[in-house]
Design an enzyme around this catalytic site. Structure first.
Site, short mmCIF file in Angstrom:
data_model
loop_
_atom_site.label_atom_id
_atom_site.label_comp_id
_atom_site.label_asym_id
_atom_site.label_seq_id
_atom_site.Cartn_x
_atom_site.Cartn_y
_atom_site.Cartn_z
N THR A 145 -2.47 -4.52 23.26
CA THR A 145 -1.83 -4.64 24.54
C THR A 145 -2.68 -3.98 25.65
O THR A 145 -2.46 -2.72 25.51
CB THR A 145 -0.74 -4.81 24.57
OG1 THR A 145 -0.02 -5.04 26.25
CG2 THR A 145 0.22 -4.15 24.11
N GLU A 147 -0.80 -4.13 28.24
CA GLU A 147 0.20 -2.99 28.60
C GLU A 147 0.27 -1.24 28.13
O GLU A 147 0.83 -0.44 28.61
CB GLU A 147 1.69 -3.38 27.87
CG GLU A 147 2.95 -2.69 28.27
CD GLU A 147 3.30 -2.88 29.93
OE1 GLU A 147 2.57 -3.69 30.17
OE2 GLU A 147 4.61 -2.20 29.94
N TYR A 170 8.38 -1.15 25.13
CA TYR A 170 6.84 -1.78 23.81
C TYR A 170 5.12 -1.14 24.26
O TYR A 170 5.69 -0.99 23.11
CB TYR A 170 7.18 -2.96 25.06
CG TYR A 170 6.09 -4.13 24.72
CD1 TYR A 170 6.54 -4.65 23.31
CD2 TYR A 170 4.95 -4.16 25.61
CE1 TYR A 170 5.14 -6.22 23.80
CE2 TYR A 170 3.79 -4.98 25.15
CZ TYR A 170 4.26 -6.18 23.92
OH TYR A 170 3.05 -6.83 23.93
N LYS A 174 3.80 -0.47 20.76
CA LYS A 174 2.33 -0.72 20.30
C LYS A 174 0.99 -0.02 20.06
O LYS A 174 0.33 0.42 19.98
CB LYS A 174 1.29 -2.02 21.69
CG LYS A 174 2.43 -3.65 21.48
CD LYS A 174 2.48 -3.81 21.38
CE LYS A 174 2.81 -5.23 20.72
NZ LYS A 174 2.30 -6.18 19.97
#
Ligand code: NAP
Ligand code: GDD
Length: 346
Positions: A145, A147, A170, A174
């Site tokens: 991601t 992110e 999060y 990842k």
């Protein structure tokens, strides 16, 4: 006689198609991306196994929306249960695994940091180990991601050369999964690919995510079912694309001769405010400020202010590009919410 030959030929053809059909195991099948990916794979003749967790009350709404519920073989597994993943890989030995399962809501990841890590990080390690031991020719896709970039950028964009600087549990979880995916490729020669996907949305996007929260809210206001939408940071910017386009990139990554990691986005970013304006405009409301309230409950402890991809290398390598633009995406989501709520009203 001709009829007999035809039937023998037809049976042989069906049998060989069955033998030749590629198999794919998709985790996170009930989420947003799972149904779109399943549709794409089924259309290409794959046999698709979808991993679901144990449920008291299963929800196949997203798969029904995309029209694939009933065409998927559901198998039980949980990203936090290593043996369930080992059993699945050992018994199915799929050609391809698409790991879409995650605790994917950034906003909850501070309160649910341990669970987020167990699902998003350790779960990936379990899957990779299972592939290494029981099915090393299986090709593996990891849902990485944007992110992971957090506040990091080079001249305002993120691409393959941008270092990671995650801003949420999060994002951190990842990054672990990203590097494990790379490491199993480099250490054990597995075919593993990271798709670093920027935000992608659709009418079946989870209702907590900002785009769907806005389109659902706008539809309710338009139909007289609500009076306001409460939001957090309106200045955050995201590179929003359509989920249906992005699953094609996932599929293409596993069809390449060599495994690799890819940036997937539109190359354009818009603020939350711009999304709000566009959604209200689509239903003919221009004074959107009268309906939107800022609410500190939806602010994050650490924000990612701006995500904007440079997907050029991916487009060149995969021959992929997004088909749905920002305004079309907003319109598609608002229209779907209006239609859904109108049907509920009847
Ligand atoms: P989503 O709608 O939140 O779906 C995630 C799925 O993961 C859900 O079906 C959920 O199952 C499943 N899941 C959660 N915990 C699990 C567990 N312990 N075991 C098995 N399954 C579990 O996410 P999405 O938008 O489709 O995104 C798919 C993937 O891409 C995610 O990994 C996400 O982090 C990543 N990603 C998404 C975007 C985006 O903009 N959408 C961008 C970049 C990366 P339940 O239905 O049982 O809850
Ligand atoms: N959810 C939400 N709710 N977000 C809001 C709100 C609100 O009321 N108000 C403002 N925002 C802002 C958030 O602070 C964030 O900056 C932006 O809107 C987008 O939030 P989300 O839609 O929740 O998505 P995300 O960018 O945090 O995460 C999504 O995209 C990632 C890829 O960049 C998720 O799909 C992740 O799983 C994915 O990895």
């Amino acid at each position: 006689m001709i009829l007999q030959n035809y039937l023998v030929y037809k049976n042989l053809l069906c049998y060989s198609l069955l033998i030749m059909a590629k198999t794919a195991l998709v985790t996170g099948i009930l989420g947003q991306d799972g149904p779109y990916l399943a549709k794409l794979l089924l259309d290409k003749g794959y046999k698709v196994y979808g991993v679901t967790r144990r449920y008291s009350n299963p929800n196949f709404e997203n798969l029904e929306y995309v029209g694939v519920h009933g065409k998927i073989q559901y198998v039980e597994g949980d990203m936090t249960d290593e043996s369930s993943l080992m059993n699945l890989i050992k018994s199915l030995r799929p050609d391809e695994v698409y790991n879409l399962a995650a605790q994917s809501f950034v906003g909850s990841s501070w309160d649910l940091a341990k669970m987020t890590t167990e699902v998003n990080s350790l779960g990936v390690l379990y899957l990779l180990n299972a592939i290494k031991y029981f099915s090393p020719t299986t090709r593996f896709y990891q849902a990485s991601t944007s992110e992971m970039f957090g506040t990091s950028h080079i001249n305002g964009v993120q691409d393959d050369n941008t270092p990671f600087y995650p801003r949420s549990p999060y994002g951190v979880s990842k990054v672990y999964a990203y590097w494990m995916t790379v490491n199993f490729r480099e250490s054990f020669g597995l075919f593993t690919a990271n798709g670093i996907l920027f935000n992608h949305e659709s009418p079946i996007r989870g209702i907590q995510f900002v785009t769907r929260k806005i389109t659902d809210g706008v539809a309710r206001i338009k139909l007289g079912l609500a009076e306001e939408i409460r939001l957090g940071n309106l200045d955050a910017r995201r590179d929003w694309g359509f989920a249906g386009d992005y699953v094609e990139a996932m599929y293409l990554m596993l069809q390449q001769e060599q495994p690799g990691d890819y940036i997937v986005g539109t190359g354009e970013s818009h603020s939350v405010k711009e999304f709000v304006e566009a959604a209200f405009r689509h239903v003919g409301i221009t004074n959107w400020q009268d309906y939107v309230k800022q609410d500190p409950r939806f602010m994050r402890p650490a924000e990612v202010p701006d995500l904007k991809s440079n997907p050029k290398e991916t487009m060149d390598k995969l021959g992929w590009k997004p088909k749905v633009n920002f305004d079309e995406l907003v319109a598609m989501m608002v229209d779907a919410d209006v239609k859904r709520l109108e049907a509920l009203k009847k």
